[in-house]
Design an enzyme around this catalytic site. Structure first.
Site, PDB file in Angstrom:
ATOM      1  N   HIS A   1       0.805  -1.220   0.000  1.00  0.00           N
ATOM      2  CA  HIS A   1       0.000   0.000   0.000  1.00  0.00           C
ATOM      3  C   HIS A   1       0.844   1.279   0.000  1.00  0.00           C
ATOM      4  CE1 HIS A   1      -3.813   1.877  -0.048  1.00  0.00           C
ATOM      5  NE2 HIS A   1      -3.841   2.314   1.178  1.00  0.00           N
TER       6      HIS A   1
ATOM      7  N   SER B   1      -3.235   4.901  10.224  1.00  0.00           N
ATOM      8  CA  SER B   1      -2.325   5.873   9.622  1.00  0.00           C
ATOM      9  C   SER B   1      -0.971   5.778  10.313  1.00  0.00           C
ATOM     10  CB  SER B   1      -2.882   7.285   9.795  1.00  0.00           C
ATOM     11  OG  SER B   1      -1.880   8.238   9.517  1.00  0.00           O
TER      12      SER B   1
ATOM     13  N   ASP C   1      20.604   3.050  -6.904  1.00  0.00           N
ATOM     14  CA  ASP C   1      19.400   3.880  -6.723  1.00  0.00           C
ATOM     15  C   ASP C   1      18.379   3.221  -5.794  1.00  0.00           C
ATOM     16  OD1 ASP C   1      18.206   1.934  -8.305  1.00  0.00           O
ATOM     17  OD2 ASP C   1      17.970   3.198 -10.060  1.00  0.00           O
TER      18      ASP C   1
ATOM     19  N   THR D   1      20.673   7.182  -1.217  1.00  0.00           N
ATOM     20  CA  THR D   1      20.810   7.876  -2.498  1.00  0.00           C
ATOM     21  C   THR D   1      19.453   8.369  -3.003  1.00  0.00           C
ATOM     22  OG1 THR D   1      20.429   5.878  -3.794  1.00  0.00           O
ATOM     23  CG2 THR D   1      22.724   6.389  -3.232  1.00  0.00           C
TER      24      THR D   1
END
Ligand code: NAG
Ligand code: NAG
Ligand code: NAG
Ligand code: NAG
Ligand code: NAG
Ligand code: NAG
Ligand code: NAG
Ligand code: NAG
Ligand code: NAG
Length: 751
Positions: free
Chosen positions: A148, A307, A659, A664
């Protein structure tokens, strides 16, 4: 308020052990899938395993699913303009296959996406059938859940509602996702080894808060204590001390993937992705991110009203809590924003991820329950429109054709929706203006308005079929039984209480058949259909209720269905597969243009525009710029757009980060669409424990010429020095000392 640090979560831990696990095979996707799998087959043949203490065969796999890192609207917040422009963390598909001694097997997959979608599952199963034949991995025994995260490129749905902001479906997204999932499952298949599975559970505090307490307290039997309850489950290795090797873990915990907020444009796997990466690094080392062999799955549960923004929702203007029911500040929903626990979204992602990782690790150390027994599964597609349910008092009720309420358009404190809308809007509160606009698009039938009460219908999506269906009607439902573990696949975002009711129903059915089982809920599984609240929560029509598609009896229908599936598992009576899942991807429209062409902003692609400084210290940030090209030209799946490299022995450069690493950032900036010019910024936050030495940064791009030819190029900074902090401190010391001695002839002790 009801949230804050009292929020408690229950953690179930499942542990996996395998004996003598020693084959790790690299993936080179460019070799072609089939060649690659051949090499795995060879490894499989030579494996020498000790199966004495094992009750299952277990295999893990991982695959890169990072879709287009530029110009594609992110899936999650549905915010126009939140388009990808680089990568913070790569997205992965992580798979585990568990087979019992009879050969009966299940495959559980967790993807770093906003949700699994029906079309993705259909395409994955099609490919698995080509690779392994019919009947090995099908809809029934493969369950695909999602973390999610709200920070991935979208466009991988077939239903219109979920791809409006992407201007249609995105072929690149779907292809990257399905291929990566298939790779992870195939790896898991060829990694199958005898192993053990253990289970554990625990509580996790301060990591997930309820973002709709006003709805939650509508539930009977609700107490602040019971509210402080969310589940985590985890698979982990128990048997390092019994001569096994830890192979992987699975952890289920309900918390939204919204630590990164709707201003973020870098692809990120959010808090669960961080936790997984952190755990895997402990076993595989820093340089094997996304490569296995150890796999940590941090899966989602009944996260509907949860949340990760643990500071809660506050008004941006006044700093006060928002309106309890409407989630507004001075009648404006856009001012009510949740945040925390960190100082910015990056730190919050890290903290929430770290807490899940640490809890999982702690549980993995404890002795768990050994899971033993047969593996079974049950699967059925159901039509959720006009489904009848018999209530306890023998009243028949019905679900409705799908509709979204006004409150859906308001969004939540994790990501605001459109202005002028607010949560808690019920029938009778609608705006004549928006009804007028809505009626131009599509006028809802009297029937849907009546059935969906008290929802104030904004979009009667179930009646919207132009140019094709807006939301699904046929929903897959699925359950796995692994010994005394029962895994439930929820095809939507179920609120914490909704999930709890389903879990209690299933526990009871097993109890009635004389068995005590652990029921684990897995959310966002196999398909997506927005939210599911309880009947009571629905009455308040906050965002989650406004997004419960099939009306106030949606949960009743799902409870009924999952009870049926549980009865099928306990009785051994089979159920039909139900109606076929529609597949209309071939007729889908995509209005999103591809890359037109690239043109260098300076002399050549890869040219360094801002070079590195001569030297840096640990803890500081390196920021360099290159002449770039559109990253959509080549997704670099299983690869990287950048490397941080360290010079070894004066001649060899060794990769230190890619990456995919947290430290980074790969940022792509479009300068002119007309000219096709762009720039790439690479940032590297040098870790405090960095190995001092000579470093360089490289950028791997691919440019598309006017004649549509794609060519790779490499950019490279000058070599620069990285020094550790202690060196730095020493230098200050000697400097201050020199300075002081020359000035004053004396120097007090430096400490
Ligand atoms: C590889 O291992 C799997 C699982 O143990 C087994 O079913 C399969 O036959 C093996 N393949 C080969 C070629 O040995
Ligand atoms: C994506 O595009 C390729 C090449 O045009 C095509 O073969 C494939 O079927 C497309 N995939 C989907 C899911 O549309
Ligand atoms: C409330 O709890 C009681 C006792 O546990 C139970 O019998 C009843 O069914 C529950 N009601 C609801 C709506 O869950
Ligand atoms: C682990 O290996 C050691 C040495 O080979 C052996 O003595 C011990 O019994 C093994 N433990 C288990 C639980 O298999
Ligand atoms: C998102 O987080 C950043 C900090 O990382 C903050 O500046 C910004 O206000 C937040 N925006 C929203 C809408 O939450
Ligand atoms: C689902 O059920 C509704 C109501 O009975 C029906 O109109 C619709 O055609 C069904 N959908 C599918 C895909 O079968
Ligand atoms: C049955 O229960 C439902 C929900 O609790 C209630 O709305 C309905 O009035 C009841 N029907 C009868 C006949 O008691
Ligand atoms: C670097 O040199 C050392 C000592 O000469 C040697 O042990 C080591 O293997 C070399 N490393 C590499 C990567 O060549
Ligand atoms: C390209 O765009 C970036 C970001 O918008 C800007 O910082 C940079 O100065 C631009 N470069 C040129 C050469 O215009």
């Amino acid at each position: 308020m009801y949230y804050t640090n009292k929020f408690i979560s229950i953690l179930f831990v499942l542990a996996l052990t395998v004996h003598h696990y020693h084959h790790q095979i690299e993936c080179h996707r460019t070799d072609g899938l089939h060649k690659f799998y051949q090499s795995k087959l060879a490894a499989n043949q030579t494996s020498n395993v000790n199966s004495k203490a094992s009750s299952y065969k277990i295999g893990f796999g991982i695959g890169d699913i990072t879709g287009p890192a530029a110009e594609i609207n992110m899936m999650g917040y549905a915010k126009i303009g939140q388009d990808t422009k680089g990568i913070h963390m790569r997205l992965y598909s992580r798979a585990v296959i568990i087979a019992d001694q009879t050969g009966s097997r299940i495959c559980y997959v967790n993807v770093d996406l906003a949700s699994t979608t029906q079309i993705v599952k259909i395409l994955v199963i099609e490919q698995l059938e080509k690779l392994f034949g019919i009947g090995v991995y099908g809809h029934e025994n493969v369950m695909i859940g999602a973390t999610h995260t709200h920070s991935g490129p979208g466009g991988y749905f077939q239903y219109l509602l979920y791809i409006i902001t992407q201007e249609g479906y995105i072929n690149n997204s779907i292809t990257a996702i399905t291929e990566g999932i298939v790779k992870s499952i195939s790896d898991a298949h060829y990694n199958l080894r005898p192993g053990q599975l253990t289970y554990n559970k625990g509580e996790l505090l301060d990591t997930s808060v309820n973002r709709s307490p006003a709805s939650y307290i509508m539930n009977p039997n609700m107490s602040v204590q019971s509210m402080d309850y969310i589940i985590i489950n985890l698979f982990k290795d128990k048997a390092i001390d019994t001569n096994g090797t830890l192979m992987g873990i699975i952890d289920w915990f309900a918390v939204h993937g919204t630590s990164m907020n709707n201003t973020n444009k870098l692809i990120s796997s959010d808090n669960k992705g961080y936790a997984a990466m952190r755990y895997e690094e402990d076993y595989n080392g820093r340089l094997r991110i996304g490569k296995g062999p150890f796999v940590a799955i941090f899966a989602q549960a009944n996260e509907g009203d949860s949340s990760p923004n643990t500071k809660g929702a506050r008004c941006l203007d006044t700093g006060l809590p928002c309106d309890f029911i409407h989630g507004t500040c001075n009648n404006k929903n856009e001012l009510c924003v949740a945040s925390g626990p960190g100082k910015d979204m990056f730190e919050s992602t890290k903290i929430i991820g770290e807490r899940q990782y640490e809890k999982a690790k702690e549980l993995a150390k404890e002795t768990g329950e050994l899971v033993q027994g047969r593996i079974r599964y049950v699967y059925q597609n159901i039509n959720m429109t006009e489904r009848t349910v018999n209530l306890d008092n023998n009243t028949m009720v019905k679900t409705c054709a799908a509709a979204l309420g006004y409150s859906f358009a308001a969004g939540t404190s994790d990501g605001e929706g459109a202005q002028f809308f607010q949560q808690g809007t019920k029938l009778g509160d609608e705006s004549k203006f928006f009804d007028f606009i809505r009626n131009i698009i599509t006028k809802p039938s009297e029937e849907i308005l009546e059935c969906q009460k008290p929802k104030a219908v904004l979009l009667p999506v179930g009646e919207m079929k132009f140019p094709y269906q807006w939301t699904p009607e046929i929903m897959p439902t699925q359950m796995f039984e692994i010994g005394d573990l029962v895994l439930v696949g929820l095809p939507a975002e179920f609120t914490t209480m909704s999930g709890r009711r389903i879990r209690e129903d299933i526990e009871k059915i097993y109890e009635d058949s004389g068995r005590k089982v652990h029921v684990i809920l897995s959310g966002l599984v196999n398909s997506y259909s927005n939210y599911v609240t309880t009947y009571e929560e629905y009455q308040l029509q906050r965002y989650e209720g406004g997004s419960t598609l099939f009306g106030q009896y949606t949960l009743h229908a799902y409870r009924d269905q999952f009870k049926n599936l549980a009865k099928s598992l306990t009785s051994g009576e089979t159920v039909s597969l139900g109606p076929k899942l529609p597949n209309f991807i071939k007729t889908e429209i995509s209005l999103k243009p591809g890359v037109l062409y690239d043109w260098p902003i300076s002399k050549y692609f890869g040219e360094v525009l801002t070079d590195a400084l001569e030297q840096y210290y640990a803890g500081s940030r390196v920021k360099v710029k290159f002449c770039g090209a559109n990253p959509r030209n080549n997704l670099h799946l299983e690869g990287t757009f950048l490397t941080v490299e360290r010079l070894k022995n004066g001649t060899q450069w060794e990769v230190q980060a890619t990456d995919a690493h947290w430290e980074t950032m790969f940022i792509w900036n479009r300068n002119s669409t007309l000219l096709g010019t762009s720039e790439v910024t690479v940032m590297w936050d040098i870790p405090l424990d960095v190995e001092p030495g000579t470093y360089r940064i490289r950028y791997f791009g691919d440019s598309k010429s006017l004649r549509q030819k794609i060519e790779p190029f490499v950019g490279e900074t000058r070599p620069f020095q990285v020094r550790s902090l202690s060196e730095f401190e020493n230098e200050i010391y000697s400097f201050v000392k020199r300075f002081d001695l020359s000035q004053k002839g004396s120097f007090p002790s430096w400490k």
